[in-house]
Design a protein around this motif. Structure first.
Motif, PDB file in Angstrom:
ATOM      1  N   LEU A 415       0.788  -1.436  -0.617  1.00 11.77           N
ATOM      2  CA  LEU A 415       0.018  -0.222  -0.131  1.00 11.77           C
ATOM      3  C   LEU A 415       1.345   1.214  -0.441  1.00 11.77           C
ATOM      4  O   LEU A 415       1.799   1.356   0.776  1.00 11.77           O
ATOM      5  CB  LEU A 415      -1.215   0.063   1.325  1.00 11.77           C
ATOM      6  CG  LEU A 415      -1.438   1.073   1.427  1.00 11.77           C
ATOM      7  CD1 LEU A 415      -2.491   1.386   0.157  1.00 11.77           C
ATOM      8  CD2 LEU A 415      -3.035   0.907   2.512  1.00 11.77           C
ATOM      9  N   ASN A 416       1.116   2.012  -1.077  1.00 14.30           N
ATOM     10  CA  ASN A 416       1.431   2.892  -1.071  1.00 14.30           C
ATOM     11  C   ASN A 416       0.748   4.322  -0.920  1.00 14.30           C
ATOM     12  O   ASN A 416      -0.313   4.896  -0.968  1.00 14.30           O
ATOM     13  CB  ASN A 416       1.736   3.294  -2.215  1.00 14.30           C
ATOM     14  CG  ASN A 416       2.947   2.609  -2.761  1.00 14.30           C
ATOM     15  OD1 ASN A 416       4.161   1.585  -2.504  1.00 14.30           O
ATOM     16  ND2 ASN A 416       2.725   2.102  -4.525  1.00 14.30           N
ATOM     17  N   LEU A 417       1.535   4.999   0.176  1.00 18.79           N
ATOM     18  CA  LEU A 417       0.685   6.336   0.399  1.00 18.79           C
ATOM     19  C   LEU A 417       1.910   7.465   0.482  1.00 18.79           C
ATOM     20  O   LEU A 417       2.917   7.764  -0.154  1.00 18.79           O
ATOM     21  CB  LEU A 417       0.608   5.930   2.198  1.00 18.79           C
ATOM     22  CG  LEU A 417      -0.603   5.096   3.137  1.00 18.79           C
ATOM     23  CD1 LEU A 417      -0.012   5.271   4.133  1.00 18.79           C
ATOM     24  CD2 LEU A 417      -1.245   4.844   2.468  1.00 18.79           C
ATOM     25  N   ASN A 458       1.393  17.898  -8.207  1.00 20.66           N
ATOM     26  CA  ASN A 458       2.718  16.816  -8.970  1.00 20.66           C
ATOM     27  C   ASN A 458       2.156  15.937  -7.705  1.00 20.66           C
ATOM     28  O   ASN A 458       2.804  14.083  -7.838  1.00 20.66           O
ATOM     29  CB  ASN A 458       3.808  16.939  -8.094  1.00 20.66           C
ATOM     30  CG  ASN A 458       4.671  18.689  -8.926  1.00 20.66           C
ATOM     31  OD1 ASN A 458       4.029  18.123 -10.110  1.00 20.66           O
ATOM     32  ND2 ASN A 458       5.651  19.103  -8.858  1.00 20.66           N
ATOM     33  N   ASP A 459       1.737  16.645  -6.636  1.00 19.62           N
ATOM     34  CA  ASP A 459       1.290  14.499  -5.178  1.00 19.62           C
ATOM     35  C   ASP A 459       0.550  14.255  -6.400  1.00 19.62           C
ATOM     36  O   ASP A 459       0.483  12.205  -6.563  1.00 19.62           O
ATOM     37  CB  ASP A 459       0.426  14.904  -4.280  1.00 19.62           C
ATOM     38  CG  ASP A 459       1.289  15.997  -3.443  1.00 19.62           C
ATOM     39  OD1 ASP A 459       2.672  15.535  -3.925  1.00 19.62           O
ATOM     40  OD2 ASP A 459       1.221  17.552  -2.747  1.00 19.62           O
ATOM     41  N   VAL A 460      -0.177  13.990  -7.122  1.00 24.89           N
ATOM     42  CA  VAL A 460      -1.302  13.499  -8.014  1.00 24.89           C
ATOM     43  C   VAL A 460      -0.838  13.154  -9.324  1.00 24.89           C
ATOM     44  O   VAL A 460      -1.665  11.801  -9.043  1.00 24.89           O
ATOM     45  CB  VAL A 460      -2.488  14.685  -8.029  1.00 24.89           C
ATOM     46  CG1 VAL A 460      -3.482  13.575  -9.242  1.00 24.89           C
ATOM     47  CG2 VAL A 460      -3.556  14.894  -7.761  1.00 24.89           C
ATOM     48  N   ASN A 461       0.551  12.859  -9.815  1.00 27.58           N
ATOM     49  CA  ASN A 461       0.648  12.796 -10.711  1.00 27.58           C
ATOM     50  C   ASN A 461       1.641  11.584  -9.828  1.00 27.58           C
ATOM     51  O   ASN A 461       1.440  10.466 -10.528  1.00 27.58           O
ATOM     52  CB  ASN A 461       1.377  13.779 -11.809  1.00 27.58           C
ATOM     53  CG  ASN A 461       0.850  14.842 -11.545  1.00 27.58           C
ATOM     54  OD1 ASN A 461      -0.538  14.304 -12.703  1.00 27.58           O
ATOM     55  ND2 ASN A 461       1.384  15.734 -12.241  1.00 27.58           N
ATOM     56  N   LEU A 462       2.207  11.473  -8.575  1.00 27.80           N
ATOM     57  CA  LEU A 462       3.323  10.631  -8.614  1.00 27.80           C
ATOM     58  C   LEU A 462       2.204   9.603  -7.940  1.00 27.80           C
ATOM     59  O   LEU A 462       2.193   8.498  -8.021  1.00 27.80           O
ATOM     60  CB  LEU A 462       3.750  11.459  -7.540  1.00 27.80           C
ATOM     61  CG  LEU A 462       4.762  10.390  -6.567  1.00 27.80           C
ATOM     62  CD1 LEU A 462       5.862   9.955  -6.875  1.00 27.80           C
ATOM     63  CD2 LEU A 462       5.495  10.951  -5.371  1.00 27.80           C
ATOM     64  N   ASP A 466       2.449   5.932  -9.360  1.00 31.47           N
ATOM     65  CA  ASP A 466       2.545   4.646  -8.117  1.00 31.47           C
ATOM     66  C   ASP A 466       1.968   4.240  -7.065  1.00 31.47           C
ATOM     67  O   ASP A 466       1.438   3.565  -6.610  1.00 31.47           O
ATOM     68  CB  ASP A 466       3.151   5.190  -6.847  1.00 31.47           C
ATOM     69  CG  ASP A 466       4.737   5.537  -7.572  1.00 31.47           C
ATOM     70  OD1 ASP A 466       5.625   4.740  -8.337  1.00 31.47           O
ATOM     71  OD2 ASP A 466       6.019   6.043  -6.666  1.00 31.47           O
ATOM     72  N   ASN A 467      -0.091   4.483  -8.243  1.00 27.43           N
ATOM     73  CA  ASN A 467      -0.622   3.860  -7.340  1.00 27.43           C
ATOM     74  C   ASN A 467      -1.025   3.983  -6.022  1.00 27.43           C
ATOM     75  O   ASN A 467      -1.135   2.884  -5.342  1.00 27.43           O
ATOM     76  CB  ASN A 467      -1.278   2.185  -7.894  1.00 27.43           C
ATOM     77  CG  ASN A 467      -1.838   1.940  -7.653  1.00 27.43           C
ATOM     78  OD1 ASN A 467      -3.342   2.401  -7.798  1.00 27.43           O
ATOM     79  ND2 ASN A 467      -2.862   0.233  -7.715  1.00 27.43           N
ATOM     80  N   ALA A 468      -0.564   5.255  -5.561  1.00 31.39           N
ATOM     81  CA  ALA A 468      -1.010   5.599  -3.963  1.00 31.39           C
ATOM     82  C   ALA A 468      -2.367   6.335  -3.828  1.00 31.39           C
ATOM     83  O   ALA A 468      -3.142   6.809  -4.621  1.00 31.39           O
ATOM     84  CB  ALA A 468       0.675   6.484  -3.682  1.00 31.39           C
ATOM     85  N   ILE A 469      -2.147   5.965  -2.392  1.00 30.33           N
ATOM     86  CA  ILE A 469      -3.686   6.816  -1.440  1.00 30.33           C
ATOM     87  C   ILE A 469      -2.981   8.283  -0.712  1.00 30.33           C
ATOM     88  O   ILE A 469      -1.636   8.205  -0.331  1.00 30.33           O
ATOM     89  CB  ILE A 469      -4.262   6.353  -0.768  1.00 30.33           C
ATOM     90  CG1 ILE A 469      -5.074   4.529  -1.190  1.00 30.33           C
ATOM     91  CG2 ILE A 469      -5.202   6.585   0.456  1.00 30.33           C
ATOM     92  CD1 ILE A 469      -5.616   3.826  -0.107  1.00 30.33           C
ATOM     93  N   ILE A 470      -3.968   9.456  -0.931  1.00 33.61           N
ATOM     94  CA  ILE A 470      -2.719  10.313  -0.362  1.00 33.61           C
ATOM     95  C   ILE A 470      -3.696  10.494   0.510  1.00 33.61           C
ATOM     96  O   ILE A 470      -4.644  10.633   0.612  1.00 33.61           O
ATOM     97  CB  ILE A 470      -2.922  11.711  -2.194  1.00 33.61           C
ATOM     98  CG1 ILE A 470      -2.514  11.501  -3.059  1.00 33.61           C
ATOM     99  CG2 ILE A 470      -3.002  13.405  -0.968  1.00 33.61           C
ATOM    100  CD1 ILE A 470      -2.961  13.024  -4.452  1.00 33.61           C
ATOM    101  N   ILE A 471      -3.350  11.111   1.856  1.00 36.43           N
ATOM    102  CA  ILE A 471      -3.227  11.489   2.979  1.00 36.43           C
ATOM    103  C   ILE A 471      -3.200  12.877   3.638  1.00 36.43           C
ATOM    104  O   ILE A 471      -2.295  13.082   2.971  1.00 36.43           O
ATOM    105  CB  ILE A 471      -2.237  10.243   4.100  1.00 36.43           C
ATOM    106  CG1 ILE A 471      -3.027   9.350   3.989  1.00 36.43           C
ATOM    107  CG2 ILE A 471      -3.066  11.040   5.577  1.00 36.43           C
ATOM    108  CD1 ILE A 471      -4.759   8.854   3.840  1.00 36.43           C
TER     109      ILE A 471
END
Length: 616
Positions: A415-417, A458-462, A466-471
């Motif tokens: 799980l990528n964060l 940039n956070d959204v692009n990353l 990397d298929n990550a969830i943003i907290i």
């Protein structure tokens, strides 16, 4: 000496005792420079050792040890302290020599720095509120302190006005790292214990931090106005942890206070000053360039990076060029805890500083440099070292032999964060807490990026890559970012209390685990008569003895307690001539088990289903 290594690659080899010193997060290229080798040759050697990495990829210490052993070198990864000394010495800065050169004639008295600690909801913030007459509690989410703050107050002792600096540390276990850091910069710890509640787990935790930092402790027994207040119980409990009150023959001062009513506040301040005078030599040299610690920092929309710093020695002035961690800049303005402009800040003085290039981390040291160019170079080198160290830490070591296998078997679930918060201390504490979550093998959590400020494109692009969830912790997305996230299918979650985020992530991790199933019995039926059908095979004329018999459920056949048919399915279910979906207890029915025909009178048909076990 150059000799062929694995795969016929020629590289310079050591004699087994040659020491190579590397910084954290170094790459193969850095190692190659040290031993004057071709980086491509080292990549090949590492490949033959079962590790695949590029020449510029940051490697962890274990990988370097494997490579060093193979090539005959002893690898020493430089500690953060040595690394910092080496970095600063390259700029002709020697702090150790500077400290040793200070004699008694240069040192002057400074105010004590006090950290307020204790269990959550025992009244730490309200106590500080009573001390400085501000309303911090009302601005905190759920009454829980989320940020570190620093304040200086004046108190008259024996006709002399004395200053005391207070550092307010969050009280929750999730902020352990911030609280420990608070104790490391402090002279005295005030341990707040509620008189009606007594010693709690976080009280002990705070006490351990203070004792580890080797600082004197003053105990504030709070909530004395409440019914059921029992200060003697608190004294007895703390005696077990080595805090013996003065009336019991010890040396710890216990002060009874009521933060709500403002009782005992003067006595507490007096106790702090008396403890400081008795136990500490609180002096510093104000007549030199400032050094200190960044206590907290955040990104302000109008003012840029705002850092709360505590000056530990020297005097900080508006116009000074400073380095704080990976941030640097010229001090444009300074403010005290009341928002008033100040031009200088001496030892033990906390101030807010404007003018830094970026947001430093809570706990970063700062110092004044001669010019802006030097400050920028030091900050850039620190940033590069930190980034490389983070990359090395992030890289999961897995050999070529089992990498394909792990992926094929679905063993590696990550799980990528991406963590964004309003202040650096909260982001760091949230990351520490999340990385401690353990839900078992097979699932891992990675924080691929952390930062302070609003969620950006940039956070959204990353997150997309990397298929990550943003907290988001007390922050929201910048303009148009929410639309981009929705378009890209990026999950963004927002929190204002840290424990809600931790609970959600823990549940998400548990959800990623492979489900576990358990067998649940639905019903049993006794075979009374066997009917032969050319179309359906043998049909068991049965009576339901318990539960429910349902069509299309799994079944097994037992004869005299032994299983004679396993992995079967109830293909057909009839009541008289009608097809039905289920038959209940004490009713008769005809059960068809597909191609399984070995059924006799007296057999028991047991039906069941597999249900997912809830994880606890």
């Amino acid at each position: 000496m150059s000799a062929p290594s694995l795969g016929g690659v020629s590289v310079p080899r050591g004699d087994g005792s040659t020491i190579v010193r590397l910084r954290r997060g170094s790459s193969i290229t850095d190692f190659a420079d040290k031993i004057e080798a071709n980086p491509a040759a080292l990549v090949t050697v590492l490949f033959h050792l079962g590790e695949m990495a590029t020449a510029t990829q940051s490697l962890d210490e274990d990988t370097f040890q494997v490579l060093g052993t193979e090539l005959g070198y002893l690898i020493q990864v430089v500690s953060p302290e040595d690394e910092e000394r080496e970095l600063l010495s390259s700029f002709d800065i020697d702090f150790d020599a500077e400290l040793e050169a200070e004699g008694d004639e240069q040192l002057e008295a400074r105010p004590p720095v006090v950290t307020v600690m204790g269990h959550v909801d025992h009244g730490k913030t309200r106590l500080l509120d009573a001390v400085r007459n501000t309303k911090v509690v009302e601005g905190e989410h759920g009454g829980i302190t989320q940020h570190i703050g620093a304040y200086q107050i004046q108190h008259v002792l024996e006709d002399s006005e004395r200053a005391i600096t207070f550092i307010d540390t969050p009280g929750h276990e999730a902020f352990t790292a911030m609280r420990a850091r608070g104790a490391s910069v402090t002279d005295i710890a005030v341990l707040v214990v509620a008189a009606d509640d007594g010693v709690m787990p976080q009280t002990v935790e705070a006490l351990n931090h203070a004792q580890a930092a080797n600082v004197p402790i003053v105990v504030a027994v709070n909530k004395m106005d409440k019914e059921g207040a029992n200060p003697d119980k608190v004294k007895g409990q703390l005696t077990e942890y080595g805090l013996v009150p003065e009336e019991y023959g010890g040396d710890t001062m216990f002060v009874h206070v009521s933060a709500l009513k403002g009782d005992g506040i003067d006595e507490l301040l007096e106790a702090v000053l008396l403890t400081a005078d008795a136990a500490l030599d609180m002096r510093a040299n104000p007549n030199k360039d400032a050094r200190g610690i960044a206590i907290e920092a955040n990104l302000d929309k109008g003012r840029g990076a705002v850092a709360t710093v505590l000056v530990q020695s020297g005097t900080l002035r508006v116009g000074d060029t400073i380095v704080a961690g990976t941030a640097h800049g010229r001090v444009r303005a300074m403010f005290n805890e009341n928002g008033d402009v100040v031009t200088t800040a001496g030892p033990s003085r906390p101030v807010q500083v404007l003018g830094l290039s970026t947001v430093p981390r809570a706990g970063d040291t700062f110092f004044v440099t001669d010019d802006e160019r030097t400050a920028r170079q030091i900050a850039e080198k620190r940033e590069t070292a930190d980034r490389n160290a983070a990359l090395a830490k992030r890289r999961k070591r897995i050999s070529l032999e089992d990498f394909d296998q792990a992926v094929a078997e679905g063993k590696v679930d990550t799980l990528n964060l991406i963590l964004k918060g309003d202040v650096s201390g909260a982001v760091e504490a949230l990351e520490d807490s999340l990385l401690k979550i353990d839900v078992g093998e097979g699932v891992q959590l990675r924080v691929i990026h952390r930062g302070v400020g609003a969620i950006t494109q940039n956070d959204v692009n990353l997150a997309t890559v990397d298929n990550a969830i943003i907290i988001g912790f007390n922050v929201k997305p910048a303009e148009r970012v929410a639309d981009l996230a929705e378009r890209e299918g990026v999950d963004m979650r927002f929190y204002s209390v840290i424990y809600a985020a931790i609970d959600d992530i823990e549940l998400a991790l548990k959800g990623m685990l492979k489900p576990e199933y358990e067998e649940v019995q639905l019903g049993t039926a006794e075979v009374r008569e066997v009917f032969r059908s050319s179309k359906f095979g043998n049909i068991a004329g049965s009576i339901v003895r318990s539960g429910i018999i349902r069509r299309n459920t799994k079944a097994r056949v037992l004869r005299e307690g032994k299983v004679i048919g396993e992995g079967l399915t109830v293909d057909s279910l009839k009541r008289f001539k009608d097809d039905v979906t289920e038959v209940r207890t004490d009713f008769e029915c005809g059960i068809g088990l597909g191609s399984f025909n070995d059924i006799k009178e007296g057999d028991t048909i047991e039906t069941f289903e597999m249900r997912e076990k809830p994880r606890v």
